[in-house]
Design a protein around this motif. Structure first.
Motif, PDB file in Angstrom:
ATOM      1  N   PHE A  26       0.877  -1.276  -0.079  1.00  0.00           N
ATOM      2  CA  PHE A  26      -0.026  -0.089   0.048  1.00  0.00           C
ATOM      3  C   PHE A  26       0.842   1.264   0.031  1.00  0.00           C
ATOM      4  O   PHE A  26       1.982   1.266   0.723  1.00  0.00           O
ATOM      5  N   VAL A  36      -3.026   5.748   0.489  1.00  0.00           N
ATOM      6  CA  VAL A  36      -3.743   4.426   0.836  1.00  0.00           C
ATOM      7  C   VAL A  36      -2.917   3.860   2.040  1.00  0.00           C
ATOM      8  O   VAL A  36      -3.554   3.374   2.839  1.00  0.00           O
ATOM      9  N   ARG A  49      -9.007  -6.799  -4.390  1.00  0.00           N
ATOM     10  CA  ARG A  49      -9.855  -5.609  -4.074  1.00  0.00           C
ATOM     11  C   ARG A  49     -11.155  -5.689  -3.225  1.00  0.00           C
ATOM     12  O   ARG A  49     -11.089  -5.285  -2.045  1.00  0.00           O
ATOM     13  N   ILE A  84     -12.052  -5.315   0.557  1.00  0.00           N
ATOM     14  CA  ILE A  84     -13.182  -4.179   1.029  1.00  0.00           C
ATOM     15  C   ILE A  84     -14.157  -4.704   1.797  1.00  0.00           C
ATOM     16  O   ILE A  84     -14.771  -4.169   2.907  1.00  0.00           O
ATOM     17  N   TRP A 138     -10.771  -0.001   5.291  1.00  0.00           N
ATOM     18  CA  TRP A 138     -10.530  -1.104   4.327  1.00  0.00           C
ATOM     19  C   TRP A 138     -11.603  -0.603   3.179  1.00  0.00           C
ATOM     20  O   TRP A 138     -11.346  -0.461   2.049  1.00  0.00           O
ATOM     21  N   THR A 147     -11.298   3.169   2.084  1.00  0.00           N
ATOM     22  CA  THR A 147     -10.090   3.375   1.261  1.00  0.00           C
ATOM     23  C   THR A 147     -10.258   2.641  -0.069  1.00  0.00           C
ATOM     24  O   THR A 147      -9.776   3.384  -1.113  1.00  0.00           O
ATOM     25  N   LEU A 148     -10.526   1.586  -0.212  1.00  0.00           N
ATOM     26  CA  LEU A 148     -10.503   0.632  -1.458  1.00  0.00           C
ATOM     27  C   LEU A 148     -11.643   0.818  -2.171  1.00  0.00           C
ATOM     28  O   LEU A 148     -11.994  -0.081  -3.231  1.00  0.00           O
ATOM     29  N   LEU A 151      -8.109   4.891  -7.713  1.00  0.00           N
ATOM     30  CA  LEU A 151      -7.092   4.028  -7.248  1.00  0.00           C
ATOM     31  C   LEU A 151      -6.336   3.233  -8.439  1.00  0.00           C
ATOM     32  O   LEU A 151      -7.139   2.729  -9.268  1.00  0.00           O
ATOM     33  N   MET A 167      -3.876  -0.050  -9.459  1.00  0.00           N
ATOM     34  CA  MET A 167      -3.454  -1.206  -8.925  1.00  0.00           C
ATOM     35  C   MET A 167      -2.352  -1.733  -9.824  1.00  0.00           C
ATOM     36  O   MET A 167      -2.320  -1.616 -10.933  1.00  0.00           O
ATOM     37  N   PHE A 187      -1.619  -1.453  -4.109  1.00  0.00           N
ATOM     38  CA  PHE A 187      -2.686  -0.271  -4.413  1.00  0.00           C
ATOM     39  C   PHE A 187      -1.962   1.264  -4.045  1.00  0.00           C
ATOM     40  O   PHE A 187      -1.329   1.466  -3.147  1.00  0.00           O
TER      41      PHE A 187
END
Length: 85
Positions: A7, A11, A35, A39, A45, A48-49, A55, A57, A78
């Protein structure tokens, strides 16, 4: 399957974590599924995701789409989009 998670930037700050090694359930086979798995942890989590957030990846140091397949021992990273000026 075990993978490494990384991360970066905001993130990392939001999650309070720079890296983690996780064992994934058998049905988690893509970067997007990783992801979703994260989540489902809820709290920071999920926030943020979340799918509505910008975002980026990467899998094994290569930018990728959510459909990218993962393999044992791989690394999923991420991070927020990077802008310059």
């Amino acid at each position: 399957m075990y993978i490494e998670l990384r991360f970066f930037a905001s993130v990392r700050e939001a999650l309070g974590l720079a890296q983690e090694r996780v064992e994934l359930p058998d049905d988690v086979r893509t970067v997007g599924a990783v992801r979703d798995y994260l989540i489902a942890r809820g709290g920071a989590w999920a926030e943020t995701l979340a799918h509505g957030r910008a975002l980026r990846m990467a899998f094994n140091h290569v930018m990728c789409a959510p459909e990218t397949a993962i393999v044992e021992g791989g690394e999923v990273a991420f991070f927020p989009p990077v802008t310059g000026g």
